[in-house]
Design a protein around this motif. Structure first.
Motif, short mmCIF file in Angstrom:
data_model
loop_
_atom_site.label_atom_id
_atom_site.label_comp_id
_atom_site.label_asym_id
_atom_site.label_seq_id
_atom_site.Cartn_x
_atom_site.Cartn_y
_atom_site.Cartn_z
N SER A 103 10.15 11.57 -0.85
CA SER A 103 9.69 10.53 -1.76
C SER A 103 9.63 9.16 -1.11
O SER A 103 8.90 8.29 -1.56
CB SER A 103 10.62 10.46 -2.97
N ASN A 104 10.39 8.95 -0.06
CA ASN A 104 10.47 7.66 0.60
C ASN A 104 9.22 7.43 1.46
O ASN A 104 9.00 8.15 2.43
CB ASN A 104 11.73 7.60 1.46
N PRO A 105 8.40 6.42 1.14
CA PRO A 105 7.17 6.21 1.92
C PRO A 105 7.43 5.83 3.37
O PRO A 105 6.62 6.14 4.25
CB PRO A 105 6.45 5.09 1.16
N TYR A 106 8.55 5.17 3.64
CA TYR A 106 8.88 4.80 5.03
C TYR A 106 9.22 6.05 5.85
O TYR A 106 8.82 6.16 7.01
CB TYR A 106 10.03 3.79 5.05
N HIS A 119 5.14 -0.54 -5.70
CA HIS A 119 5.03 -1.97 -5.99
C HIS A 119 5.03 -2.84 -4.75
O HIS A 119 4.37 -3.86 -4.70
CB HIS A 119 6.15 -2.40 -6.94
N SER A 120 5.77 -2.46 -3.74
CA SER A 120 5.90 -3.26 -2.53
C SER A 120 4.68 -3.07 -1.62
O SER A 120 4.19 -1.95 -1.44
CB SER A 120 7.17 -2.82 -1.79
N LYS A 121 4.20 -4.15 -1.04
CA LYS A 121 3.08 -4.06 -0.11
C LYS A 121 3.45 -3.25 1.12
O LYS A 121 2.65 -2.49 1.65
CB LYS A 121 2.61 -5.46 0.30
N ALA A 122 4.70 -3.41 1.58
CA ALA A 122 5.16 -2.66 2.75
C ALA A 122 5.21 -1.16 2.44
O ALA A 122 4.81 -0.34 3.28
CB ALA A 122 6.54 -3.15 3.19
N ALA A 123 5.67 -0.80 1.25
CA ALA A 123 5.73 0.62 0.86
C ALA A 123 4.32 1.20 0.73
O ALA A 123 4.07 2.34 1.14
CB ALA A 123 6.51 0.78 -0.44
#
Length: 161
Positions: A96-99, A127-131
């Motif tokens: 689930s973690n995009p990073y 929601h986060s641009k980095a994610a």
């Protein structure tokens, strides 16, 4: 890169549906990479939830037709990840973690290993641009991407084109 849908389309996209009906406990075993050419990376119960149950069912169904290994998502297994990726021919990721998705996708790309990435949420809903950037990187580097719905399919298909 491709995105997966119900039917294999010309642009290699498939829609994920609940395809496996049986749940049972999955015994943790040592990895035997010389026998299995496919590894599934994810989590299994506990905790009990939709994704962990899906991964558990998928492992049991896949093992009926081919040898498949499982690597749980944990700190010790992530430390050994580069070695683990080098041993297998195909990597199937349920995270689930995009990073983490982006990290594994880039590692697979560098090691010339095809990655099947399953995204268990609406694509682009972070929601986060980095994610969101990490999620796009993961889809770009994955050989195949499995998404949950038509909207996610359309968004992910634009990245892979």
């Amino acid at each position: 890169m491709c995105v997966l849908r119900t039917i294999l389309l010309p642009n290699r996209t498939l829609h994920l549906s609940d395809t496996i009906s049986r749940i049972s406990s999955f015994p943790m075993t040592n990895i035997q990479p010389r026998k299995a050419k496919v590894v599934l990376i994810g989590k299994i119960p506990p905790p009990v939830g939709g994704v962990t149950i899906h991964v558990d069912r998928l492992i049991h169904q896949a093992r009926k037709s081919m040898p498949i290994d499982f690597i749980p998502i944990s700190i010790p297994s992530l430390v050994k990840l580069p070695y683990s990726l080098s041993v297998y021919k195909v990597i199937h990721l349920h995270a689930s973690n995009p990073y983490l998705q982006a990290l594994i996708a880039v590692l697979c790309g560098l090691m010339n290993r095809p990655l099947i990435l399953t995204i268990h949420r609406d694509f682009g809903a972070l929601h986060s641009k980095a994610a969101k950037f990490a999620e796009r990187v993961a889809v770009k580097y994955a050989a195949k991407t499995i998404v949950l719905n038509q909207t996610s399919y359309e968004l992910a298909s634009n990245i892979s084109a």
